[in-house]
Design a protein around this motif. Structure first.
Motif, PDB file in Angstrom:
ATOM      1  N   UNK A 337       0.816  -1.093  -0.033  1.00 28.08           N
ATOM      2  CA  UNK A 337       0.076  -0.123   0.028  1.00 28.08           C
ATOM      3  C   UNK A 337       0.882   0.973   0.022  1.00 28.08           C
ATOM      4  N   UNK A 338       0.521   2.083  -0.947  1.00 27.86           N
ATOM      5  CA  UNK A 338       1.637   3.348  -1.029  1.00 27.86           C
ATOM      6  C   UNK A 338       0.903   4.564  -0.563  1.00 27.86           C
ATOM      7  N   UNK A 339       1.695   5.610  -0.376  1.00 32.43           N
ATOM      8  CA  UNK A 339       1.223   6.823   0.054  1.00 32.43           C
ATOM      9  C   UNK A 339       1.774   7.819  -0.932  1.00 32.43           C
ATOM     10  N   UNK A 340       1.526   8.807  -1.345  1.00 37.07           N
ATOM     11  CA  UNK A 340       2.002   9.756  -2.452  1.00 37.07           C
ATOM     12  C   UNK A 340       2.614  11.031  -1.190  1.00 37.07           C
ATOM     13  N   UNK A 341       3.845  11.142  -1.651  1.00 39.39           N
ATOM     14  CA  UNK A 341       4.511  12.158  -0.682  1.00 39.39           C
ATOM     15  C   UNK A 341       5.517  12.910  -1.830  1.00 39.39           C
ATOM     16  N   UNK A 352       5.949   3.132   0.859  1.00 38.78           N
ATOM     17  CA  UNK A 352       5.107   1.961   1.156  1.00 38.78           C
ATOM     18  C   UNK A 352       4.612   2.178   2.796  1.00 38.78           C
ATOM     19  N   UNK A 353       3.412   1.995   3.060  1.00 38.88           N
ATOM     20  CA  UNK A 353       2.927   2.388   4.450  1.00 38.88           C
ATOM     21  C   UNK A 353       2.257   1.103   5.166  1.00 38.88           C
ATOM     22  N   UNK A 354       2.120  -0.155   4.281  1.00 38.72           N
ATOM     23  CA  UNK A 354       1.811  -1.236   4.651  1.00 38.72           C
ATOM     24  C   UNK A 354       1.521  -2.299   3.632  1.00 38.72           C
ATOM     25  N   UNK A 355       0.906  -3.618   4.051  1.00 36.54           N
ATOM     26  CA  UNK A 355       0.741  -4.641   3.113  1.00 36.54           C
ATOM     27  C   UNK A 355      -0.388  -4.893   3.498  1.00 36.54           C
ATOM     28  N   UNK A 356      -1.076  -5.748   2.302  1.00 38.54           N
ATOM     29  CA  UNK A 356      -2.367  -6.339   2.235  1.00 38.54           C
ATOM     30  C   UNK A 356      -2.168  -7.596   1.411  1.00 38.54           C
ATOM     31  N   UNK A 357      -3.302  -8.553   1.537  1.00 37.55           N
ATOM     32  CA  UNK A 357      -3.430  -9.766   0.651  1.00 37.55           C
ATOM     33  C   UNK A 357      -4.898  -9.888   0.419  1.00 37.55           C
ATOM     34  N   UNK A 358      -5.190 -10.787  -0.620  1.00 38.56           N
ATOM     35  CA  UNK A 358      -6.480 -11.104  -0.987  1.00 38.56           C
ATOM     36  C   UNK A 358      -7.178 -11.816  -0.074  1.00 38.56           C
ATOM     37  N   UNK A 388      -2.087  -7.026   6.231  1.00 43.19           N
ATOM     38  CA  UNK A 388      -1.011  -7.771   6.736  1.00 43.19           C
ATOM     39  C   UNK A 388      -0.268  -6.826   7.846  1.00 43.19           C
ATOM     40  N   UNK A 389       0.036  -5.657   7.621  1.00 39.17           N
ATOM     41  CA  UNK A 389       0.619  -4.694   8.276  1.00 39.17           C
ATOM     42  C   UNK A 389       0.411  -3.219   8.025  1.00 39.17           C
ATOM     43  N   UNK A 399      -2.224   0.813  -4.638  1.00 42.63           N
ATOM     44  CA  UNK A 399      -1.512  -0.505  -4.341  1.00 42.63           C
ATOM     45  C   UNK A 399      -0.876  -0.731  -5.306  1.00 42.63           C
ATOM     46  N   UNK A 400       0.108  -1.714  -5.195  1.00 42.93           N
ATOM     47  CA  UNK A 400       0.857  -2.404  -6.169  1.00 42.93           C
ATOM     48  C   UNK A 400       1.122  -3.570  -5.861  1.00 42.93           C
ATOM     49  N   UNK A 401       1.194  -4.658  -6.584  1.00 40.99           N
ATOM     50  CA  UNK A 401       1.328  -6.086  -6.487  1.00 40.99           C
ATOM     51  C   UNK A 401       2.738  -6.341  -6.373  1.00 40.99           C
TER      52      UNK A 401
END
Length: 405
Positions: A337-341, A352-358, A388-389, A399-401
C-alpha cells in the motif's frame, strides 16, 4: 534537480489528503498512470485474419493505462519465426518514438506544442508548466524534468503476435490420446497452462467450437532522460504563436528520440465454449483476442517491475479495490500500500505504508472480458483484502502487487 517550485510542491502535498477527505463519498480517484501504445503483427494468410485485426483495433486499452495509441497499430508480418527484428525495424523506420513525444505535447499541424496533456494526466497546475517561465529559471526546468520523469518516461509500446488454434483442430490431432488440458496445450505449443480448468478428452471433443489463443508480446519503453528532455525544450519547443519553419523542420528531422526494449513474454487465453454455444466463430475470436492481451499484460507485469501499474483503493474499511481475475489475482496475491509524498528534492515519491493480501474467504472479482455473459448471476464488483501490516488505509491510497506474487 534538487528542488522544485513551491506551487508544484504544494500541489503534490495536498493531492493525497484532498482525496482522502473526499473519496469516501466519491471513490473515483485520479492518479498518474503509465501510458500504453498497442500494436499487432498482421498476417493476412491466417484464418480470420481480418476478424483478428478488427477485434484488436476496437478492443479496449486496460483502464490502468492512459491510451497513447497512434494512428497506425498494425505491423505487416515478416513470416519469420521470431518477429523481433521486424518489429524493431518498423518502430525505427516509422519514427514511433518521435511521434509518441509529439502526442505527449499535442503537436499541432503548424508544428507547435503545448502542455495540456502533461497537465491533465499528471494533475499539474498548467501555470506551473509554463515553458517560457521554466526556461528562465533552473527551478522551472526542474519542474519540467519532474513531470517528464513521472509521466513521459513511463510510456510503453506493446506489440502482440497472435497464434490461434481451434480446440477442434487440437482434438483431431490429439486423436484421443491427450486427456488433459496441460497435454493439449503443450501439444499446441501453448506452454504455461497450470491455472486452467482440467479438460478430459471427451470435453476437448465437445469444445470444438472455441479457440485457444497464444500471444507473444514484445514490450518497449520510451527513452526520456535528462539529455533528451533538454534538447527537446531548448531546440524544438515552440507553441503555435512562436513556431518557426526552422524549429518545425528540426523536430521532424530529429533522430534523438529512442525506444528501449524491455522484454517479451508469452501467454494464452481460452474461450470456454461448447457445441451448444450461440456465439459465432467471429465472436469467439473477438473475445479471445481481448482476453489474450489482458493475459499477456499480467505476465509482463509480473516479470518486469517497471511495467507494473498502481491501483487506487476503492474503500479503506473494508479494504477493497477495483481489480480482479483480469489482473491475475489469486488467493495468494499480496500488495504494498503506497502513499504519495514529496521528498526533500521536491520530487514525488510513493512510500510503502503497509501490506495487504487477497481475502481468501471472499470471491475474487471476475472482471475479465465477457465475464458478465459467462457469469450473469455474479454480484461482485471489486475484490476484498485483509491487512497484513500498516496503519489505517483510506480510499485513494495506491496499491501495487508485490514482486513474484
Amino acid at each position: 534537480m534538487k528542488k522544485t517550485i513551491t506551487l508544484l510542491l504544494t500541489l503534490f502535498v495536498t493531492i493525497p489528503y484532498t482525496y482522502a477527505q473526499t473519496q469516501a463519498v466519491n471513490p473515483e480517484v485520479k492518479y498518474r498512470r503509465s501510458s500504453l501504445y498497442t500494436l499487432m503483427i498482421h498476417d493476412e494468410t491466417r484464418p480470420y485474419a481480418e476478424v483478428i485485426r478488427a477485434s484488436f483495433e476496437k478492443g479496449p486499452i486496460p483502464e490502468k493505462f492512459n491510451n497513447h495509441n497512434l494512428g497506425n497499430r498494425v505491423i505487416p508480418t515478416s513470416n519469420a519465426k521470431d518477429e523481433s527484428q521486424n518489429i524493431t525495424a518498423f518502430l525505427n523506420e516509422n519514427n514511433v518514438a518521435r511521434d509518441i513525444v509529439a502526442k505527449w505535447f499535442n503537436r499541432s499541424a503548424k508544428g507547435g506544442f503545448n502542455m495540456d496533456m502533461i497537465a491533465e494526466r499528471g494533475k499539474y497546475d498548467a501555470n506551473a508548466l509554463d515553458i517560457a517561465k521554466a526556461k528562465a529559471s533552473q527551478r522551472g526546468l526542474e519542474t519540467l524534468a519532474d513531470a517528464g520523469e513521472e509521466l513521459i518516461r513511463n510510456t510503453f509500446i506493446l506489440v502482440n503476435d497472435y497464434n490461434y488454434v481451434s480446440k477442434e483442430e487440437v482434438a483431431k490431432k490429439a486423436s484421443g490420446w491427450l486427456n488433459t488440458i496441460g497435454s493439449v496445450a503443450s501439444y499446441a505449443g501453448l506452454g504455461d497452462v497450470s491455472t486452467t480448468t482440467t479438460i478430459t478428452s471427451a470435453a476437448v471433443t465437445v469444445a470444438g467450437k472455441g479457440y485457444v489463443v497464444k500471444t507473444t508480446a514484445h514490450l518497449y519503453r520510451l527513452v526520456w532522460d535528462e539529455e533528451t528532455a533538454a534538447i527537446f525544450y531548448n531546440d524544438y519547443w515552440a507553441d503555435d504563436k512562436t513556431i518557426t519553419p526552422e524549429k518545425k523542420k528540426a523536430f521532424e528531422e530529429s533522430t534523438i528520440f529512442k525506444l528501449e526494449y524491455i522484454g517479451s513474454d508469452t501467454s494464452w487465453a481460452d474461450v470456454q465454449s461448447s457445441v451448444f454455444t450461440k456465439k459465432t466463430e467471429e465472436e469467439l475470436i473477438e473475445k479471445a483476442t481481448v482476453k489474450a492481451v489482458d493475459a499477456v499484460i499480467v505476465k509482463l507485469q509480473k516479470n518486469h517491475e517497471e511495467f507494473k501499474t498502481k491501483t487506487p483503493l476503492f474503500s479503506g474499511e473494508p479494504i477493497s479495490a477495483k481489480i480482479g481475475l483480469k489482473e491475475g489475482l489469486t488467493e495468494k496475491s499480496k500488495f504494498d500500500v503506497l502513499e504519495q509524498v514529496v521528498n526533500k528534492e521536491g520530487k514525488t515519491e510513493y512510500v510503502v505504508v503497509g501490506t495487504i493480501k487477497v481475502d481468501d474467504k471472499l470471491p475474487i472479482w471476475d472482471n475479465r472480458y465477457g465475464a458478465d455473459e459467462e457469469n450473469p448471476n455474479s454480484t461482485e464488483d471489486r475484490t476484498y483484502f485483509k491487512k497484513i501490516s500498516g496503519k489505517d488505509f483510506y480510499p485513494g491510497m495506491l496499491i501495487v502487487q508485490k514482486k513474484g506474487k
